[in-house]
Design a protein around this motif. Sequence first.
Motif, PDB file in Angstrom:
ATOM      1  N   PHE A 256       0.746  -1.306  -0.095  1.00  8.45           N
ATOM      2  CA  PHE A 256      -0.173  -0.008  -0.178  1.00  8.45           C
ATOM      3  C   PHE A 256       0.665   1.339  -0.050  1.00  8.45           C
ATOM      4  CE2 PHE A 256       0.470  -0.801   4.327  1.00  8.45           C
ATOM      5  CZ  PHE A 256       0.759   0.392   5.078  1.00  8.45           C
ATOM      6  N   THR A 257       2.128   1.255   0.477  1.00 10.04           N
ATOM      7  CA  THR A 257       3.006   2.471   0.547  1.00 10.04           C
ATOM      8  C   THR A 257       3.318   2.876  -0.901  1.00 10.04           C
ATOM      9  OG1 THR A 257       4.851   1.181   0.839  1.00 10.04           O
ATOM     10  CG2 THR A 257       3.941   1.875   2.784  1.00 10.04           C
ATOM     11  N   LYS A 258       3.199   1.960  -1.960  1.00  9.89           N
ATOM     12  CA  LYS A 258       3.552   2.170  -3.126  1.00  9.89           C
ATOM     13  C   LYS A 258       2.243   2.530  -4.183  1.00  9.89           C
ATOM     14  CE  LYS A 258       7.429  -1.362  -3.187  1.00  9.89           C
ATOM     15  NZ  LYS A 258       8.074  -2.337  -3.710  1.00  9.89           N
ATOM     16  N   LEU A 259       1.226   2.691  -3.398  1.00  4.37           N
ATOM     17  CA  LEU A 259      -0.033   3.168  -4.422  1.00  4.37           C
ATOM     18  C   LEU A 259       0.134   4.256  -5.159  1.00  4.37           C
ATOM     19  CD1 LEU A 259      -3.025   2.429  -4.969  1.00  4.37           C
ATOM     20  CD2 LEU A 259      -3.518   3.781  -2.825  1.00  4.37           C
ATOM     21  N   GLY A 260       0.729   5.445  -4.453  1.00  9.79           N
ATOM     22  CA  GLY A 260       0.766   6.567  -5.488  1.00  9.79           C
ATOM     23  C   GLY A 260       1.932   6.254  -6.579  1.00  9.79           C
ATOM     24  N   THR A 261       2.689   5.541  -6.310  1.00 10.19           N
ATOM     25  CA  THR A 261       3.649   5.295  -7.442  1.00 10.19           C
ATOM     26  C   THR A 261       2.938   4.407  -8.542  1.00 10.19           C
ATOM     27  OG1 THR A 261       5.734   5.111  -6.210  1.00 10.19           O
ATOM     28  CG2 THR A 261       5.689   4.046  -8.253  1.00 10.19           C
ATOM     29  N   LEU A 262       2.239   3.479  -8.248  1.00 10.90           N
ATOM     30  CA  LEU A 262       1.423   2.550  -9.156  1.00 10.90           C
ATOM     31  C   LEU A 262       0.067   3.315  -9.697  1.00 10.90           C
ATOM     32  CD1 LEU A 262       0.799  -0.519  -6.953  1.00 10.90           C
ATOM     33  CD2 LEU A 262       2.558  -0.083  -8.697  1.00 10.90           C
ATOM     34  N   GLN A 263      -0.440   4.450  -9.121  1.00 11.66           N
ATOM     35  CA  GLN A 263      -1.381   5.106  -9.868  1.00 11.66           C
ATOM     36  C   GLN A 263      -0.783   6.213 -10.861  1.00 11.66           C
ATOM     37  OE1 GLN A 263      -4.566   7.465  -7.442  1.00 11.66           O
ATOM     38  NE2 GLN A 263      -3.298   9.226  -8.015  1.00 11.66           N
ATOM     39  N   ASP A 264       0.510   6.589 -10.633  1.00 14.16           N
ATOM     40  CA  ASP A 264       1.316   7.257 -11.494  1.00 14.16           C
ATOM     41  C   ASP A 264       1.519   6.391 -12.701  1.00 14.16           C
ATOM     42  OD1 ASP A 264       1.159   9.764 -10.358  1.00 14.16           O
ATOM     43  OD2 ASP A 264       3.255   9.464  -9.820  1.00 14.16           O
ATOM     44  N   LEU A 265       1.970   5.231 -12.712  1.00 12.61           N
ATOM     45  CA  LEU A 265       2.462   4.404 -13.459  1.00 12.61           C
ATOM     46  C   LEU A 265       1.263   3.901 -14.451  1.00 12.61           C
ATOM     47  CD1 LEU A 265       4.450   2.173 -14.618  1.00 12.61           C
ATOM     48  CD2 LEU A 265       3.483   0.471 -13.045  1.00 12.61           C
ATOM     49  N   ILE A 266      -0.162   3.790 -14.006  1.00 10.07           N
ATOM     50  CA  ILE A 266      -1.095   3.558 -14.797  1.00 10.07           C
ATOM     51  C   ILE A 266      -1.698   4.704 -15.500  1.00 10.07           C
ATOM     52  CG2 ILE A 266      -3.725   2.705 -14.530  1.00 10.07           C
ATOM     53  CD1 ILE A 266      -2.871   1.275 -11.891  1.00 10.07           C
ATOM     54  N   ILE A 267      -1.608   5.816 -15.000  1.00  4.54           N
ATOM     55  CA  ILE A 267      -2.154   6.990 -15.630  1.00  4.54           C
ATOM     56  C   ILE A 267      -1.041   7.426 -16.861  1.00  4.54           C
ATOM     57  CG2 ILE A 267      -2.255   9.679 -15.515  1.00  4.54           C
ATOM     58  CD1 ILE A 267      -3.186   9.215 -12.781  1.00  4.54           C
ATOM     59  N   ASN A 268       0.195   7.038 -16.548  1.00  3.26           N
ATOM     60  CA  ASN A 268       1.197   7.349 -17.679  1.00  3.26           C
ATOM     61  C   ASN A 268       0.850   6.259 -18.744  1.00  3.26           C
ATOM     62  OD1 ASN A 268       2.401   9.774 -16.561  1.00  3.26           O
ATOM     63  ND2 ASN A 268       3.871   8.472 -15.519  1.00  3.26           N
ATOM     64  N   SER A 269       0.610   5.066 -18.488  1.00  7.21           N
ATOM     65  CA  SER A 269       0.517   4.015 -19.613  1.00  7.21           C
ATOM     66  C   SER A 269      -0.843   4.382 -20.319  1.00  7.21           C
ATOM     67  CB  SER A 269       0.008   2.593 -18.720  1.00  7.21           C
ATOM     68  OG  SER A 269       0.151   1.691 -19.899  1.00  7.21           O
ATOM     69  N   GLY A 270      -2.039   5.059 -19.311  1.00  9.03           N
ATOM     70  CA  GLY A 270      -2.963   5.351 -20.327  1.00  9.03           C
ATOM     71  C   GLY A 270      -2.667   6.792 -21.370  1.00  9.03           C
ATOM     72  N   LYS A 271      -1.785   7.478 -20.678  1.00 12.14           N
ATOM     73  CA  LYS A 271      -1.333   8.540 -21.518  1.00 12.14           C
ATOM     74  C   LYS A 271      -0.492   8.135 -22.896  1.00 12.14           C
ATOM     75  CE  LYS A 271       0.061  11.118 -18.450  1.00 12.14           C
ATOM     76  NZ  LYS A 271       0.770  12.377 -17.518  1.00 12.14           N
ATOM     77  N   LYS A 272       0.408   7.109 -22.665  1.00 13.89           N
ATOM     78  CA  LYS A 272       1.326   6.592 -23.596  1.00 13.89           C
ATOM     79  C   LYS A 272       0.372   6.021 -24.650  1.00 13.89           C
ATOM     80  CE  LYS A 272       5.008   3.209 -24.324  1.00 13.89           C
ATOM     81  NZ  LYS A 272       5.734   2.302 -23.434  1.00 13.89           N
ATOM     82  N   GLY A 308      -2.980  14.263 -15.374  1.00 20.21           N
ATOM     83  CA  GLY A 308      -3.324  13.880 -16.471  1.00 20.21           C
ATOM     84  C   GLY A 308      -4.440  12.681 -16.358  1.00 20.21           C
ATOM     85  N   ALA A 309      -5.071  12.643 -15.202  1.00 16.75           N
ATOM     86  CA  ALA A 309      -6.176  11.650 -15.064  1.00 16.75           C
ATOM     87  C   ALA A 309      -7.299  12.207 -15.934  1.00 16.75           C
ATOM     88  CB  ALA A 309      -6.605  11.279 -13.803  1.00 16.75           C
ATOM     89  N   ALA A 310      -8.093  11.239 -16.680  1.00 13.09           N
ATOM     90  CA  ALA A 310      -9.045  11.820 -17.268  1.00 13.09           C
ATOM     91  C   ALA A 310     -10.545  11.957 -16.563  1.00 13.09           C
ATOM     92  CB  ALA A 310      -9.265  10.711 -18.698  1.00 13.09           C
ATOM     93  N   GLY A 311     -10.492  11.589 -15.292  1.00 15.62           N
ATOM     94  CA  GLY A 311     -11.660  11.404 -14.780  1.00 15.62           C
ATOM     95  C   GLY A 311     -11.764  10.748 -13.368  1.00 15.62           C
ATOM     96  N   VAL A 312     -12.803  10.605 -12.569  1.00 16.43           N
ATOM     97  CA  VAL A 312     -12.738   9.904 -11.487  1.00 16.43           C
ATOM     98  C   VAL A 312     -14.262   9.066 -11.506  1.00 16.43           C
ATOM     99  CG1 VAL A 312     -11.547  11.578  -9.997  1.00 16.43           C
ATOM    100  CG2 VAL A 312     -14.059  11.619 -10.208  1.00 16.43           C
ATOM    101  N   MET A 313     -14.142   8.114 -10.438  1.00 15.40           N
ATOM    102  CA  MET A 313     -15.465   7.280 -10.259  1.00 15.40           C
ATOM    103  C   MET A 313     -15.808   7.488  -8.876  1.00 15.40           C
ATOM    104  SD  MET A 313     -15.870   3.048 -10.374  1.00 15.40           S
ATOM    105  CE  MET A 313     -15.415   2.874 -12.201  1.00 15.40           C
ATOM    106  N   LEU A 314     -16.889   7.712  -8.685  1.00 17.63           N
ATOM    107  CA  LEU A 314     -17.587   8.047  -7.451  1.00 17.63           C
ATOM    108  C   LEU A 314     -18.497   7.075  -6.964  1.00 17.63           C
ATOM    109  CD1 LEU A 314     -18.572  11.740  -7.871  1.00 17.63           C
ATOM    110  CD2 LEU A 314     -16.661  11.124  -6.549  1.00 17.63           C
ATOM    111  N   SER A 315     -18.040   6.374  -5.690  1.00 22.31           N
ATOM    112  CA  SER A 315     -18.836   5.310  -5.363  1.00 22.31           C
ATOM    113  C   SER A 315     -19.446   5.401  -3.958  1.00 22.31           C
ATOM    114  CB  SER A 315     -17.899   4.145  -5.125  1.00 22.31           C
ATOM    115  OG  SER A 315     -17.511   3.674  -6.320  1.00 22.31           O
ATOM    116  N   ASP A 316     -18.862   5.305  -2.719  1.00 29.09           N
ATOM    117  CA  ASP A 316     -19.520   5.627  -1.472  1.00 29.09           C
ATOM    118  C   ASP A 316     -20.073   7.133  -1.339  1.00 29.09           C
ATOM    119  OD1 ASP A 316     -19.073   3.076  -0.988  1.00 29.09           O
ATOM    120  OD2 ASP A 316     -17.472   3.246   0.534  1.00 29.09           O
TER     121      ASP A 316
END
Length: 336
Positions: A256-272, A308-316
Amino acid sequence: MKYIISTISVGLHRPSILRSIIDSGSNVLRYNVAYEPDAKIFEHINRARQIAQSVNRNIEIMLDIPGNKPRVSLPLNNNRKLRVTYRERIYIDSLKHPVYNSGNKRICVNEDQFIRSAKVNDICLIDDGSIALQIVSRAIEGSLETLALNSGVIFPNKGIWIQGKSIDSLISLADILKYENLIKLVNPEWIAVSFAYGGLVREVKSCFNSTFSKQHRPKIASKIESQNGIDTLSEIAKYSDMLIVARGDLAQLCEFTKLGTLQDLIINSGKKNNIPTVVATQILDSTIDRYVPSRAEIIDLYYLLISGAAGVMLSDAVVHSSNPQRPIEIVSKFMS
């Protein structure tokens, strides 16, 4: 940001509530297919589309296909909840082999693979980590003996994971094709694939290309929420139309301490790959009982915007709020 995805649960189907959600700026309505019969889901979606048309708003529909997530049950005495205290001993049984007539506090898990893969000192996280249980031994009857690492309440049907440990075969193409008739009936713009991994998304893409005409072919939104998803991210992005950072399970199945890094990784993969990335889990949850969101959530939204996120998903924030349009209005302000 372009997408405001709102989760529509059973309590949000009233026309007045749907209209407020659509009027506030939500442009994608997400329906989890696991909780209601197909006919009911179709009825709800048809009503939402009619409301959107009446107020001259364009909305898209997302059907979320769940995976076979390990879940807790409380079989003894039909309990609706189990209260635990710090350092209390809690036993975890297989749902197929529950232990009855015991004075100990017990829960069951519906996936035997969970029990088999657990090891001493592993930490079990329940309900997005609201309760943590550390395994101290295997009981004689095959159960897991644990110690509660915090006090709280365990509710039935909540997810349970072993921290940092993925479980294989959470979802397959066959699981998705169970809903083929519903997909054809609803004709959604999006299908969200839970626990996505490269081989699965490739199969889903090929299947959709051969099953649906181009006009009626849903786009694929791949939810990245496991180490398998991270490991095969480049292949997932190649066959997807959207990536979703599912931070809830991702923070439990990876460190869980790497969540920020993983989020960046996924966002950058989307942009790529020139596809949008949407971020989900604990977006503006404080607005369930606050008008002004927490400062951490404000900064979270700002960071998502500039990253560079394209949006959010609102749940709770939408599902459990007496004012479900409020978080949508806040996201809309950030987008304007």
